[in-house]
Design an enzyme around this catalytic site. Structure first.
Site, mmCIF file in Angstrom:
data_model
loop_
_atom_site.group_PDB
_atom_site.id
_atom_site.type_symbol
_atom_site.label_atom_id
_atom_site.label_comp_id
_atom_site.label_asym_id
_atom_site.label_seq_id
_atom_site.Cartn_x
_atom_site.Cartn_y
_atom_site.Cartn_z
ATOM 1 N N SER A 66 -78.662 -88.452 -27.171
ATOM 2 C CA SER A 66 -79.180 -89.367 -28.196
ATOM 3 C C SER A 66 -80.680 -89.602 -27.992
ATOM 4 C CB SER A 66 -78.365 -90.669 -28.165
ATOM 5 O OG SER A 66 -78.567 -91.424 -29.327
ATOM 6 N N ASP B 32 -70.336 -87.378 -35.877
ATOM 7 C CA ASP B 32 -71.294 -88.315 -35.275
ATOM 8 C C ASP B 32 -71.802 -89.263 -36.356
ATOM 9 O OD1 ASP B 32 -73.578 -89.574 -34.142
ATOM 10 O OD2 ASP B 32 -73.867 -87.888 -32.781
ATOM 11 N N HIS C 277 -70.303 -89.649 -31.646
ATOM 12 C CA HIS C 277 -71.583 -89.691 -30.936
ATOM 13 C C HIS C 277 -71.375 -89.807 -29.427
ATOM 14 C CE1 HIS C 277 -75.873 -90.174 -30.639
ATOM 15 N NE2 HIS C 277 -75.766 -91.347 -30.055
#
Length: 273
Positions: free
Chosen positions: A95, A224, A253
């Protein structure tokens, strides 16, 4: 606690376990190095040296009110790799941490780096612009900022549902994973977390990705809900020369926590490949 001190006096906490080729893990917003528990234990058992730091303003590092942007994050990572005198390292970023890894390579080069992995990562750029029409509207990120500023504890609890895909019908929810996310988030500083929203959403990593000259794996779940795959991994894999793209049908995610039995062997295969 093991720490380094950066040029501006910020204390960066890190974990450094084992011997062998180093794997450096960069975590997502607003978490800490503890988010890599599943991966660090796995790779430690495989004979690697595993390192995870808490980004400035996150976890056990200084709750900074300045420097909460990607250039400084990358410089902090460079300071850590220099202090530990790492070479031939594999850098893994999830991320926001994927953005940190990209900016680190773009800004500091790959002389200490063997390979890179971007997992559910924010590059090339998350926000919708004229040049990035597939991005998310700025209103989405304004909403995140409002949640952080208004009732951070409640907002952090709620965001774990889409983060791990726990809002999908029939999904088995782990309250332990949710609570672990919440605890990590609440350890960090609100000012740094608020600033980091701009860093992860508005930073353009396009030129950083073009500069990456080490073997790179891009991993992303196609469900995600935090960093949609169409405006991130699919574009990043085209920008990084020779990058491998691995898409995980239905995964969220936070797939490193929900599906380590899937992610860890794929990481190992890439590292050993």
């Amino acid at each position: 606690m093991p720490t380094i001190t950066t040029q501006d006096g910020t204390t960066i906490y890190y974990k450094d376990w084992g011997k062998g080729q180093p794997i450096v893990f960069s975590h997502g917003w607003p978490l800490s190095g503890d988010d890599w528990d599943n991966q660090m234990l796995f790779f430690l058992a495989q004979g690697f040296r595993v390192i995870a730091h808490d980004r400035r303003g996150h976890g056990r590092s200084t709750q900074t009110w300045t420097g909460n942007e990607m250039d400084t994050y990358a410089d902090d990572l460079a300071a850590l790799t220099a202090a530990l005198d790492l070479s031939d390292a594999i850098h893994v970023g999830h991320s926001t941490g994927g953005g940190e890894v990209a900016r680190y390579l773009g800004r500091h080069g790959s002389k200490r780096v063997a390979k890179a992995v971007l997992i559910g990562a924010v590059p090339p750029i998350m926000v919708k612009t004229a040049a990035n029409p597939g991005g998310l509207p700025i209103d989405v990120f304004d909403g995140i900022r409002a949640g952080v500023a208004g009732n951070r504890a409640e907002f952090y609890r709620d965001i774990t549902l889409p983060f791990y895909g726990y809002n999908r019908p029939g999904t088995k929810i782990s309250e332990g994973i949710r609570q672990h996310w919440w605890l990590q988030g609440m350890m960090g500083g609100i000012k740094a977390h608020y600033d980091c929203v701009k860093a992860f959403s508005e930073t353009d990593f396009t030129e950083d990705l073009k500069k990456i000259d080490v073997p790179t794996l891009v991993m992303h779940g196609d469900d995600d809900q935090i960093v949609p795959i169409g405006a991130s991994a699919l574009l990043s894999a085209e920008l990084v020369k020779g990058a491998q793209l691995k898409v995980y049908p239905g995964l969220p995610h936070g797939m490193c926590a929900t599906h380590p039995e899937v992610i860890n062997p794929d990481l190992l295969a890439f590292i050993k490949g």
